[in-house]
Write a protein that holds these residues in place. Structure first.
Motif, PDB file in Angstrom:
ATOM      1  N   ASP A   1       0.832  -1.201   0.000  1.00  0.00           N
ATOM      2  CA  ASP A   1       0.000   0.000   0.000  1.00  0.00           C
ATOM      3  C   ASP A   1       0.870   1.255   0.000  1.00  0.00           C
ATOM      4  O   ASP A   1       1.789   1.400   0.802  1.00  0.00           O
ATOM      5  N   GLY A   2       0.594   2.151  -0.939  1.00  0.00           N
ATOM      6  CA  GLY A   2       1.309   3.410  -1.011  1.00  0.00           C
ATOM      7  C   GLY A   2       2.679   3.335  -1.645  1.00  0.00           C
ATOM      8  O   GLY A   2       3.441   4.307  -1.591  1.00  0.00           O
ATOM      9  N   SER A   3       3.013   2.208  -2.267  1.00  0.00           N
ATOM     10  CA  SER A   3       4.340   2.032  -2.859  1.00  0.00           C
ATOM     11  C   SER A   3       4.224   1.478  -4.267  1.00  0.00           C
ATOM     12  O   SER A   3       3.295   0.730  -4.585  1.00  0.00           O
ATOM     13  N   LEU A   4       5.197   1.830  -5.114  1.00  0.00           N
ATOM     14  CA  LEU A   4       5.276   1.252  -6.449  1.00  0.00           C
ATOM     15  C   LEU A   4       6.061  -0.047  -6.438  1.00  0.00           C
ATOM     16  O   LEU A   4       5.987  -0.830  -7.390  1.00  0.00           O
ATOM     17  N   LEU A   5       6.827  -0.276  -5.394  1.00  0.00           N
ATOM     18  CA  LEU A   5       7.579  -1.510  -5.256  1.00  0.00           C
ATOM     19  C   LEU A   5       6.640  -2.659  -4.915  1.00  0.00           C
ATOM     20  O   LEU A   5       5.567  -2.465  -4.337  1.00  0.00           O
ATOM     21  N   THR A   6       7.034  -3.863  -5.291  1.00  0.00           N
ATOM     22  CA  THR A   6       6.309  -5.064  -4.896  1.00  0.00           C
ATOM     23  C   THR A   6       7.282  -6.054  -4.287  1.00  0.00           C
ATOM     24  O   THR A   6       8.497  -5.929  -4.447  1.00  0.00           O
ATOM     25  N   ARG A   7       6.740  -7.045  -3.601  1.00  0.00           N
ATOM     26  CA  ARG A   7       7.536  -8.158  -3.103  1.00  0.00           C
ATOM     27  C   ARG A   7       7.164  -9.414  -3.876  1.00  0.00           C
ATOM     28  O   ARG A   7       6.157  -9.459  -4.586  1.00  0.00           O
ATOM     29  N   THR A   8       7.979 -10.452  -3.731  1.00  0.00           N
ATOM     30  CA  THR A   8       7.738 -11.739  -4.368  1.00  0.00           C
ATOM     31  C   THR A   8       7.653 -12.815  -3.300  1.00  0.00           C
ATOM     32  O   THR A   8       8.456 -12.822  -2.358  1.00  0.00           O
ATOM     33  N   PHE A   9       6.669 -13.691  -3.407  1.00  0.00           N
ATOM     34  CA  PHE A   9       6.621 -14.842  -2.506  1.00  0.00           C
ATOM     35  C   PHE A   9       5.988 -16.018  -3.237  1.00  0.00           C
ATOM     36  O   PHE A   9       5.482 -15.873  -4.350  1.00  0.00           O
ATOM     37  N   GLU A  10       6.039 -17.174  -2.626  1.00  0.00           N
ATOM     38  CA  GLU A  10       5.461 -18.378  -3.206  1.00  0.00           C
ATOM     39  C   GLU A  10       4.252 -18.813  -2.386  1.00  0.00           C
ATOM     40  O   GLU A  10       4.213 -18.640  -1.167  1.00  0.00           O
ATOM     41  N   ALA A  11       3.262 -19.378  -3.075  1.00  0.00           N
ATOM     42  CA  ALA A  11       2.050 -19.853  -2.399  1.00  0.00           C
ATOM     43  C   ALA A  11       1.536 -21.099  -3.091  1.00  0.00           C
ATOM     44  O   ALA A  11       1.706 -21.272  -4.303  1.00  0.00           O
ATOM     45  N   ASP A  12       0.918 -21.979  -2.321  1.00  0.00           N
ATOM     46  CA  ASP A  12       0.270 -23.155  -2.893  1.00  0.00           C
ATOM     47  C   ASP A  12      -0.904 -22.699  -3.758  1.00  0.00           C
ATOM     48  O   ASP A  12      -1.669 -21.809  -3.384  1.00  0.00           O
ATOM     49  N   ALA A  13      -1.048 -23.322  -4.909  1.00  0.00           N
ATOM     50  CA  ALA A  13      -2.122 -22.953  -5.826  1.00  0.00           C
ATOM     51  C   ALA A  13      -3.437 -23.566  -5.390  1.00  0.00           C
ATOM     52  O   ALA A  13      -3.486 -24.657  -4.817  1.00  0.00           O
ATOM     53  N   LEU A  14      -4.527 -22.847  -5.653  1.00  0.00           N
ATOM     54  CA  LEU A  14      -5.862 -23.404  -5.511  1.00  0.00           C
ATOM     55  C   LEU A  14      -6.304 -23.859  -6.900  1.00  0.00           C
ATOM     56  O   LEU A  14      -6.328 -23.057  -7.839  1.00  0.00           O
ATOM     57  N   ILE A  15      -6.649 -25.147  -7.004  1.00  0.00           N
ATOM     58  CA  ILE A  15      -7.009 -25.729  -8.295  1.00  0.00           C
ATOM     59  C   ILE A  15      -8.456 -26.196  -8.250  1.00  0.00           C
ATOM     60  O   ILE A  15      -8.844 -26.953  -7.352  1.00  0.00           O
ATOM     61  N   GLN A  16      -9.239 -25.733  -9.207  1.00  0.00           N
ATOM     62  CA  GLN A  16     -10.628 -26.157  -9.323  1.00  0.00           C
ATOM     63  C   GLN A  16     -10.908 -26.523 -10.772  1.00  0.00           C
ATOM     64  O   GLN A  16     -10.664 -25.721 -11.680  1.00  0.00           O
ATOM     65  N   ALA A  17     -11.385 -27.744 -10.971  1.00  0.00           N
ATOM     66  CA  ALA A  17     -11.709 -28.238 -12.320  1.00  0.00           C
ATOM     67  C   ALA A  17     -10.518 -28.079 -13.271  1.00  0.00           C
ATOM     68  O   ALA A  17     -10.683 -27.673 -14.425  1.00  0.00           O
ATOM     69  N   GLY A  18      -9.323 -28.387 -12.771  1.00  0.00           N
ATOM     70  CA  GLY A  18      -8.134 -28.321 -13.600  1.00  0.00           C
ATOM     71  C   GLY A  18      -7.698 -26.920 -13.965  1.00  0.00           C
ATOM     72  O   GLY A  18      -6.975 -26.720 -14.947  1.00  0.00           O
ATOM     73  N   ASN A  19      -8.076 -25.927 -13.157  1.00  0.00           N
ATOM     74  CA  ASN A  19      -7.771 -24.525 -13.443  1.00  0.00           C
ATOM     75  C   ASN A  19      -7.212 -23.866 -12.187  1.00  0.00           C
ATOM     76  O   ASN A  19      -7.750 -24.043 -11.083  1.00  0.00           O
ATOM     77  N   LEU A  20      -6.133 -23.104 -12.336  1.00  0.00           N
ATOM     78  CA  LEU A  20      -5.606 -22.320 -11.224  1.00  0.00           C
ATOM     79  C   LEU A  20      -6.523 -21.119 -11.022  1.00  0.00           C
ATOM     80  O   LEU A  20      -6.741 -20.326 -11.946  1.00  0.00           O
ATOM     81  N   VAL A  21      -7.063 -20.975  -9.816  1.00  0.00           N
ATOM     82  CA  VAL A  21      -8.074 -19.942  -9.578  1.00  0.00           C
ATOM     83  C   VAL A  21      -7.697 -19.072  -8.380  1.00  0.00           C
ATOM     84  O   VAL A  21      -6.819 -19.413  -7.584  1.00  0.00           O
ATOM     85  N   SER A  22      -8.397 -17.963  -8.253  1.00  0.00           N
ATOM     86  CA  SER A  22      -8.216 -17.065  -7.112  1.00  0.00           C
ATOM     87  C   SER A  22      -8.647 -17.751  -5.823  1.00  0.00           C
ATOM     88  O   SER A  22      -9.528 -18.618  -5.815  1.00  0.00           O
ATOM     89  N   ASP A  23      -8.049 -17.313  -4.725  1.00  0.00           N
ATOM     90  CA  ASP A  23      -8.423 -17.777  -3.392  1.00  0.00           C
ATOM     91  C   ASP A  23      -8.566 -16.558  -2.489  1.00  0.00           C
ATOM     92  O   ASP A  23      -7.630 -16.173  -1.785  1.00  0.00           O
ATOM     93  N   PRO A  24      -9.735 -15.891  -2.512  1.00  0.00           N
ATOM     94  CA  PRO A  24      -9.909 -14.674  -1.715  1.00  0.00           C
ATOM     95  C   PRO A  24      -9.693 -14.876  -0.229  1.00  0.00           C
ATOM     96  O   PRO A  24      -9.337 -13.922   0.475  1.00  0.00           O
TER      97      PRO A  24
END
Length: 217
Positions: A41-64
């Protein structure tokens, strides 16, 4: 008020509506992990991290529930371009999607959301407007056309300000965005020269190594 003149606005906007299948991402293997952008928030910089994917019906989807949202960048200059897809954390949306054609420096269409159908709809509204910003969920849609190069409007400034304020408020109060300025932050998530990780119409780009990197790990 200054005299208001109508002109034919310059605008190279060749993108065509996308189908839901264009946002489908097939996992490369079981237990796939994702390389994820983290917005600050408030920055143009971003960070990088890794996360387990949520897969539904063979598709990588959002996980709110984990603030892990699918993000899309689609070229506005090519009528048959394929969308580039990544994932991002930090926007906080709980439903719906947001999209914009204000995306420095190339000003392609950039969108993110909680489900593929909402993302597709938001992108297609921006395309129908030949540029603009959009926020929506299953029951409400708010958008502002930016018909001058996909960046500016022909309407009076007071009207544009009121419409933008409405869309910004909706994205926070209804969709759940937690950033101070979600559309401003979104506009820089495709600016590759600012580290760490960004998404262009050609894919994920690591600004530290100045190279494209795969989404799936």
């Amino acid at each position: 008020l200054l005299e208001h003149l109508r002109i034919s606005p310059p605008n190279r906007f060749l993108a065509q509506p996308i189908k839901l299948s264009a946002l489908h991402v097939t996992p490369l293997h079981d237990g796939v992990r994702l390389r994820v952008i983290e917005a600050i928030d408030g920055s143009l910089l971003t960070r990088t991290f890794e996360a387990d994917a949520l897969i539904q019906a063979g598709n990588l989807v959002s996980d709110p529930s984990r603030d892990l949202l699918k993000m899309v960048v689609l070229s506005r200059y090519e009528p048959k371009a394929e969308p580039a897809i990544g994932f991002i954390r930090g926007f906080g949306l709980k439903e719906g999607a947001i999209a914009s054609s204000v995306a420095h420096d190339s000003h392609n269409i950039i969108a993110l959301g909680c489900d593929d159908a909402s993302i597709m709809k938001a992108i297609n509204i921006v395309i129908a407007d030949r540029g603009g910003i959009c926020a929506l969920n299953s029951t409400q849609t708010h958008h502002l056309s930016l018909e001058v190069a996909g960046l500016m409007s022909m309407m009076h400034g007071e009207t544009v300000a009121a419409r933008y304020k409405q869309i910004d408020r909706f994205s926070k109060e209804v969709l759940g965005a937690t950033l101070h300025a979600p559309f401003m932050t979104l506009s820089f998530m495709a600016l590759l020269v600012i580290p760490e990780l960004k998404l262009s119409d050609k894919g994920l780009f690591d600004g530290r190594d100045f190279s494209f990197v795969p989404l799936q790990i």
